[in-house]
Design a protein around this motif. Structure first.
Motif, PDB file in Angstrom:
ATOM      1  N   ARG A  18     -57.789  34.706  46.555  1.00 17.92           N
ATOM      2  CA  ARG A  18     -58.445  35.353  47.702  1.00 17.92           C
ATOM      3  C   ARG A  18     -57.446  35.598  48.826  1.00 17.92           C
ATOM      4  O   ARG A  18     -57.455  36.664  49.450  1.00 17.92           O
ATOM      5  CB  ARG A  18     -59.598  34.494  48.214  1.00 17.92           C
ATOM      6  CG  ARG A  18     -60.838  34.628  47.360  1.00 17.92           C
ATOM      7  CD  ARG A  18     -62.027  33.936  47.934  1.00 17.92           C
ATOM      8  NE  ARG A  18     -62.234  34.332  49.323  1.00 17.92           N
ATOM      9  CZ  ARG A  18     -63.090  33.751  50.131  1.00 17.92           C
ATOM     10  NH1 ARG A  18     -63.813  32.746  49.713  1.00 17.92           N
ATOM     11  NH2 ARG A  18     -63.231  34.156  51.369  1.00 17.92           N
ATOM     12  N   ASN A  19     -56.591  34.630  49.099  1.00 14.95           N
ATOM     13  CA  ASN A  19     -55.577  34.803  50.142  1.00 14.95           C
ATOM     14  C   ASN A  19     -54.587  35.899  49.772  1.00 14.95           C
ATOM     15  O   ASN A  19     -54.165  36.678  50.627  1.00 14.95           O
ATOM     16  CB  ASN A  19     -54.841  33.485  50.411  1.00 14.95           C
ATOM     17  CG  ASN A  19     -55.703  32.505  51.172  1.00 14.95           C
ATOM     18  OD1 ASN A  19     -56.627  32.890  51.866  1.00 14.95           O
ATOM     19  ND2 ASN A  19     -55.405  31.231  51.025  1.00 14.95           N
ATOM     20  N   TYR A  20     -54.212  35.971  48.509  1.00 20.31           N
ATOM     21  CA  TYR A  20     -53.300  37.019  48.047  1.00 20.31           C
ATOM     22  C   TYR A  20     -53.945  38.398  48.239  1.00 20.31           C
ATOM     23  O   TYR A  20     -53.318  39.324  48.764  1.00 20.31           O
ATOM     24  CB  TYR A  20     -52.940  36.802  46.578  1.00 20.31           C
ATOM     25  CG  TYR A  20     -52.180  37.954  45.980  1.00 20.31           C
ATOM     26  CD1 TYR A  20     -50.836  38.152  46.263  1.00 20.31           C
ATOM     27  CD2 TYR A  20     -52.819  38.862  45.139  1.00 20.31           C
ATOM     28  CE1 TYR A  20     -50.141  39.219  45.725  1.00 20.31           C
ATOM     29  CE2 TYR A  20     -52.137  39.934  44.609  1.00 20.31           C
ATOM     30  CZ  TYR A  20     -50.800  40.111  44.895  1.00 20.31           C
ATOM     31  OH  TYR A  20     -50.123  41.179  44.359  1.00 20.31           O
ATOM     32  N   GLN A  67     -58.943  30.146  45.723  1.00 20.69           N
ATOM     33  CA  GLN A  67     -58.566  30.312  47.126  1.00 20.69           C
ATOM     34  C   GLN A  67     -57.202  31.010  47.250  1.00 20.69           C
ATOM     35  O   GLN A  67     -57.017  31.851  48.128  1.00 20.69           O
ATOM     36  CB  GLN A  67     -58.529  28.954  47.842  1.00 20.69           C
ATOM     37  CG  GLN A  67     -59.891  28.341  48.059  1.00 20.69           C
ATOM     38  CD  GLN A  67     -60.771  29.201  48.956  1.00 20.69           C
ATOM     39  OE1 GLN A  67     -60.309  29.851  49.876  1.00 20.69           O
ATOM     40  NE2 GLN A  67     -62.055  29.213  48.653  1.00 20.69           N
ATOM     41  N   ALA A  68     -56.281  30.672  46.381  1.00 21.61           N
ATOM     42  CA  ALA A  68     -54.971  31.329  46.405  1.00 21.61           C
ATOM     43  C   ALA A  68     -55.111  32.816  46.093  1.00 21.61           C
ATOM     44  O   ALA A  68     -54.481  33.662  46.742  1.00 21.61           O
ATOM     45  CB  ALA A  68     -54.019  30.660  45.409  1.00 21.61           C
ATOM     46  N   LEU A 101     -56.377  39.242  50.253  1.00 20.94           N
ATOM     47  CA  LEU A 101     -56.502  39.505  51.681  1.00 20.94           C
ATOM     48  C   LEU A 101     -55.175  39.994  52.252  1.00 20.94           C
ATOM     49  O   LEU A 101     -55.137  40.949  53.031  1.00 20.94           O
ATOM     50  CB  LEU A 101     -56.970  38.247  52.419  1.00 20.94           C
ATOM     51  CG  LEU A 101     -57.114  38.372  53.932  1.00 20.94           C
ATOM     52  CD1 LEU A 101     -58.182  39.394  54.287  1.00 20.94           C
ATOM     53  CD2 LEU A 101     -57.439  37.022  54.536  1.00 20.94           C
ATOM     54  N   GLY A 102     -54.100  39.370  51.848  1.00 28.05           N
ATOM     55  CA  GLY A 102     -52.775  39.800  52.296  1.00 28.05           C
ATOM     56  C   GLY A 102     -52.462  41.221  51.848  1.00 28.05           C
ATOM     57  O   GLY A 102     -51.901  42.013  52.621  1.00 28.05           O
TER      58      GLY A 102
END
Length: 189
Positions: free
Chosen positions: A46-48, A43-44, A50-51
């Protein structure tokens, strides 16, 4: 009497479960911990990502605003920075960079970039690059050279054939073959 047997069975079962827990409990806890850490790391990541994609998208939008404002030098700088990014924005940035360079009269680097993009594996990108390249060189090259650039787009089943025919008609007109140009333009209407 059956209650005693039931209690004994429950005690035996409980002792077996305790024995299993003592033997494998640490492994169960370790597996659960690894699973939770793995999901958290995924999840981390994926968030990175996406950012990062959002950041590139914002940079591309800012570069396009420079184009819309007519500031081609600023747009060129912005698109140059984006052409090495990951994903589709890199390709779009290269196409826009070539456009910005052509608008500033920097024909040679724009032509080199468009030639590079004609080899792109995406047929839409390579076709768009061929069209831009043909227009960029329509005033400098003869019809055989422009025809060679547009050959893959001129097939009867190509969705780009009309745009290719328009460029070839322009080249005919520019080189003095006015009758051939009129004939080509008439086919387009």
């Amino acid at each position: 009497m059956s209650d005693i047997f039931q209690e004994v069975e429950e005690d035996v079962r409980r002792e077996q479960y305790e024995k299993l827990w003592k033997q494998y409990g640490n492994y169960v806890i370790a597996a659960a911990t690894v699973l939770i850490l793995g999901v958290a790391a995924y999840q981390a990541w994926r968030n990175y990502e996406l950012g990062q994609r959002q950041k590139i998208s914002d940079q591309y939008e800012a570069a396009m605003q420079s184009v819309n404002a007519g500031d081609m030098a600023k747009a060129e700088t912005a698109f140059s920075a984006l052409q090495n990014s990951n994903g589709g924005y890199a390709t779009l940035a290269k196409l826009q960079l070539a456009t910005a360079q052509l608008a500033q009269g920097k024909r040679e680097p724009a032509v080199a970039l468009l030639k590079e993009l004609t080899g792109n594996s995406d047929p839409v990108v390579s076709s768009a690059a061929r069209l831009k390249l043909a227009w960029a060189q329509a005033d400098a090259l003869g019809k055989p050279e422009i025809d060679e650039i547009l050959k893959p787009l001129s097939a009867a089943d190509s969705p780009w054939r009309f745009s290719a025919a328009e460029i070839l008609a322009y080249v005919d007109f520019r080189t003095g073959a006015v009758a051939a140009a009129h004939q080509q333009y008439a086919k387009l209407f």
